[in-house]
Write a protein that holds these residues in place. Structure first.
Motif, PDB file in Angstrom:
ATOM      1  N   THR A  54       0.823  -1.206   0.000  1.00 47.42           N
ATOM      2  CA  THR A  54       0.000   0.000   0.000  1.00 47.42           C
ATOM      3  C   THR A  54       0.861   1.261   0.000  1.00 47.42           C
ATOM      4  O   THR A  54       2.054   1.226   0.305  1.00 47.42           O
ATOM      5  N   ALA A  55       0.222   2.370  -0.335  1.00 45.68           N
ATOM      6  CA  ALA A  55       0.832   3.692  -0.225  1.00 45.68           C
ATOM      7  C   ALA A  55      -0.269   4.665   0.189  1.00 45.68           C
ATOM      8  O   ALA A  55      -1.427   4.493  -0.196  1.00 45.68           O
ATOM      9  N   ILE A  56       0.090   5.659   0.981  1.00 47.02           N
ATOM     10  CA  ILE A  56      -0.873   6.662   1.432  1.00 47.02           C
ATOM     11  C   ILE A  56      -0.440   8.027   0.916  1.00 47.02           C
ATOM     12  O   ILE A  56       0.711   8.432   1.092  1.00 47.02           O
ATOM     13  N   PHE A  57      -1.372   8.736   0.295  1.00 48.75           N
ATOM     14  CA  PHE A  57      -1.134  10.097  -0.160  1.00 48.75           C
ATOM     15  C   PHE A  57      -2.113  11.030   0.546  1.00 48.75           C
ATOM     16  O   PHE A  57      -3.260  10.669   0.792  1.00 48.75           O
ATOM     17  N   SER A  58      -1.647  12.223   0.851  1.00 49.13           N
ATOM     18  CA  SER A  58      -2.473  13.205   1.531  1.00 49.13           C
ATOM     19  C   SER A  58      -2.591  14.461   0.680  1.00 49.13           C
ATOM     20  O   SER A  58      -1.681  14.804  -0.085  1.00 49.13           O
ATOM     21  N   ALA A  59      -3.721  15.148   0.839  1.00 45.85           N
ATOM     22  CA  ALA A  59      -3.939  16.405   0.129  1.00 45.85           C
ATOM     23  C   ALA A  59      -3.174  17.558   0.771  1.00 45.85           C
ATOM     24  O   ALA A  59      -3.116  18.653   0.205  1.00 45.85           O
ATOM     25  N   PHE A  60      -2.591  17.317   1.944  1.00 47.13           N
ATOM     26  CA  PHE A  60      -1.778  18.344   2.612  1.00 47.13           C
ATOM     27  C   PHE A  60      -0.580  17.659   3.257  1.00 47.13           C
ATOM     28  O   PHE A  60      -0.562  16.441   3.424  1.00 47.13           O
ATOM     29  N   ALA A  61       0.432  18.432   3.586  1.00 48.52           N
ATOM     30  CA  ALA A  61       1.675  17.879   4.114  1.00 48.52           C
ATOM     31  C   ALA A  61       1.440  17.195   5.460  1.00 48.52           C
ATOM     32  O   ALA A  61       0.816  17.769   6.355  1.00 48.52           O
ATOM     33  N   CYS A  62       1.935  15.958   5.585  1.00 44.19           N
ATOM     34  CA  CYS A  62       1.779  15.177   6.824  1.00 44.19           C
ATOM     35  C   CYS A  62       3.114  14.607   7.297  1.00 44.19           C
ATOM     36  O   CYS A  62       3.144  13.559   7.943  1.00 44.19           O
ATOM     37  N   GLY A  63       4.212  15.232   6.957  1.00 41.48           N
ATOM     38  CA  GLY A  63       5.502  14.706   7.377  1.00 41.48           C
ATOM     39  C   GLY A  63       5.745  13.328   6.794  1.00 41.48           C
ATOM     40  O   GLY A  63       5.542  13.098   5.601  1.00 41.48           O
ATOM     41  N   ASP A  64       6.154  12.395   7.657  1.00 41.59           N
ATOM     42  CA  ASP A  64       6.441  11.031   7.206  1.00 41.59           C
ATOM     43  C   ASP A  64       5.204  10.134   7.206  1.00 41.59           C
ATOM     44  O   ASP A  64       5.296   8.963   6.837  1.00 41.59           O
ATOM     45  N   ILE A  65       4.061  10.678   7.608  1.00 40.94           N
ATOM     46  CA  ILE A  65       2.862   9.845   7.717  1.00 40.94           C
ATOM     47  C   ILE A  65       2.334   9.451   6.347  1.00 40.94           C
ATOM     48  O   ILE A  65       1.894   8.319   6.136  1.00 40.94           O
ATOM     49  N   ALA A  66       2.360  10.384   5.416  1.00 37.51           N
ATOM     50  CA  ALA A  66       1.823  10.133   4.076  1.00 37.51           C
ATOM     51  C   ALA A  66       2.579  10.983   3.075  1.00 37.51           C
ATOM     52  O   ALA A  66       3.102  12.049   3.410  1.00 37.51           O
ATOM     53  N   GLU A  67       2.622  10.512   1.830  1.00 38.24           N
ATOM     54  CA  GLU A  67       3.225  11.302   0.768  1.00 38.24           C
ATOM     55  C   GLU A  67       2.267  12.418   0.352  1.00 38.24           C
ATOM     56  O   GLU A  67       1.049  12.255   0.372  1.00 38.24           O
ATOM     57  N   PHE A  68       2.838  13.558  -0.014  1.00 38.10           N
ATOM     58  CA  PHE A  68       2.016  14.652  -0.526  1.00 38.10           C
ATOM     59  C   PHE A  68       1.534  14.277  -1.929  1.00 38.10           C
ATOM     60  O   PHE A  68       2.311  13.781  -2.741  1.00 38.10           O
ATOM     61  N   PHE A  69       0.257  14.502  -2.206  1.00 42.65           N
ATOM     62  CA  PHE A  69      -0.332  14.051  -3.466  1.00 42.65           C
ATOM     63  C   PHE A  69       0.392  14.592  -4.683  1.00 42.65           C
ATOM     64  O   PHE A  69       0.671  15.788  -4.801  1.00 42.65           O
ATOM     65  N   SER A  70       0.687  13.701  -5.595  1.00 42.70           N
ATOM     66  CA  SER A  70       1.255  14.030  -6.900  1.00 42.70           C
ATOM     67  C   SER A  70       0.787  12.956  -7.863  1.00 42.70           C
ATOM     68  O   SER A  70       0.955  11.768  -7.593  1.00 42.70           O
ATOM     69  N   LYS A  71       0.197  13.347  -8.968  1.00 40.95           N
ATOM     70  CA  LYS A  71      -0.289  12.367  -9.936  1.00 40.95           C
ATOM     71  C   LYS A  71       0.831  11.463 -10.421  1.00 40.95           C
ATOM     72  O   LYS A  71       0.647  10.244 -10.541  1.00 40.95           O
ATOM     73  N   ASP A  72       1.982  12.030 -10.687  1.00 39.12           N
ATOM     74  CA  ASP A  72       3.105  11.219 -11.168  1.00 39.12           C
ATOM     75  C   ASP A  72       3.519  10.180 -10.135  1.00 39.12           C
ATOM     76  O   ASP A  72       3.761   9.011 -10.472  1.00 39.12           O
ATOM     77  N   ARG A  73       3.598  10.586  -8.851  1.00 37.41           N
ATOM     78  CA  ARG A  73       4.023   9.633  -7.820  1.00 37.41           C
ATOM     79  C   ARG A  73       2.960   8.569  -7.578  1.00 37.41           C
ATOM     80  O   ARG A  73       3.287   7.410  -7.324  1.00 37.41           O
ATOM     81  N   VAL A  74       1.694   8.954  -7.671  1.00 41.80           N
ATOM     82  CA  VAL A  74       0.629   7.957  -7.532  1.00 41.80           C
ATOM     83  C   VAL A  74       0.729   6.929  -8.663  1.00 41.80           C
ATOM     84  O   VAL A  74       0.618   5.721  -8.426  1.00 41.80           O
TER      85      VAL A  74
END
Length: 232
Positions: A93-113
């Motif tokens: 799994t991977a978790i993306f967030s719509a706002f910065a969450c430090g190491d908890i989740a990646e910041f949303f980016s279409k390319d990274r998703v």
């Protein structure tokens, strides 16, 4: 497998245990229903509501913006929990967030998703749109459009869309199919109005079905919807 890339919406309340917290057995069941589709190469994105933690609009003592921010954090917590249960079942799994969450989740980016999808991971989208006044309905439609999804699957505590509330009206009739324009015109509240208009404008179909029905998610991923299909 009918759809190569789908966005699955899970309600927070539907994942809650009878005494609060989480229904771990239910989450494990969802993970195992997803496995065949993942094995067949499907990309699965997941958005989870925050209602098991917080229903901000019911509090008149808290500013709406702050209440919505609490709700956004609730969705992040749900993503972390469900993601970890999925991992314990052997799903990457991977978790993306719509706002910065430090190491908890990646910041949303279409390319990274897209990179995570290419790695065969189930991707969780937390934090809604990152802005107040928008629901997780709008959040999942936005991500589905951005990520070029084939369809949105709404796993709810009801088995489809009705012309009235079946809990109140015993004569309520379930729709097998609807158009998004009918949803808007009849104010059927499948998703909120903003999300409905976005689906219509960007031709994003969706299906509504009962999360608690046996193998409902697996069947939906196979194109067998025992609920309501909303076309565009």
């Amino acid at each position: 497998m009918q759809n190569k890339r789908v966005m699955l919406k899970l309600s927070g309340e539907a994942l809650a245990g009878p005494k609060g917290g989480y229904n771990e057995d239910k989450v494990r069941d969802i993970a195992n229903q997803l496995k065949p589709a993942i094995t067949n190469g499907a990309n699965i994105g997941i958005v989870i509501g925050g209602g098991n933690y917080w229903r901000g609009r019911t509090s008149e003592a808290i500013d709406r913006t702050k209440a919505d921010q609490i709700g956004m954090l609730a969705t992040i917590m749900n993503c972390i929990y469900v993601s970890e249960i999925f991992r314990s079942e052997g799903i990457d799994t991977a978790i993306f967030s719509a706002f910065a969450c430090g190491d908890i989740a990646e910041f949303f980016s279409k390319d990274r998703v897209n990179e995570r999808f290419a790695e065969g991971k189930v991707v969780f989208f937390g934090g809604g749109t990152g802005h107040p006044y928008f629901s997780t309905d709008t959040g999942i439609v936005l991500r589905a459009i951005e990520m070029d999804a084939d369809m949105i699957l709404l796993a709810k505590s009801i088995d489809g869309v009705y012309n009235a509330d079946p809990k109140i009206d015993p004569d309520a009739k379930k729709y097998a199919t609807l158009t998004m324009q009918e949803v808007i015109d009849k104010r059927l509240a499948v998703v909120d109005l903003t999300a409905s208009v976005m689906c219509l404008e960007h031709k994003m179909p969706l299906a509504v079905f009962d999360l608690n029905e046996e193998d409902s998610i697996k069947n939906a991923l196979d194109g067998k919807i025992n609920g309501t299909i909303v076309t565009v």
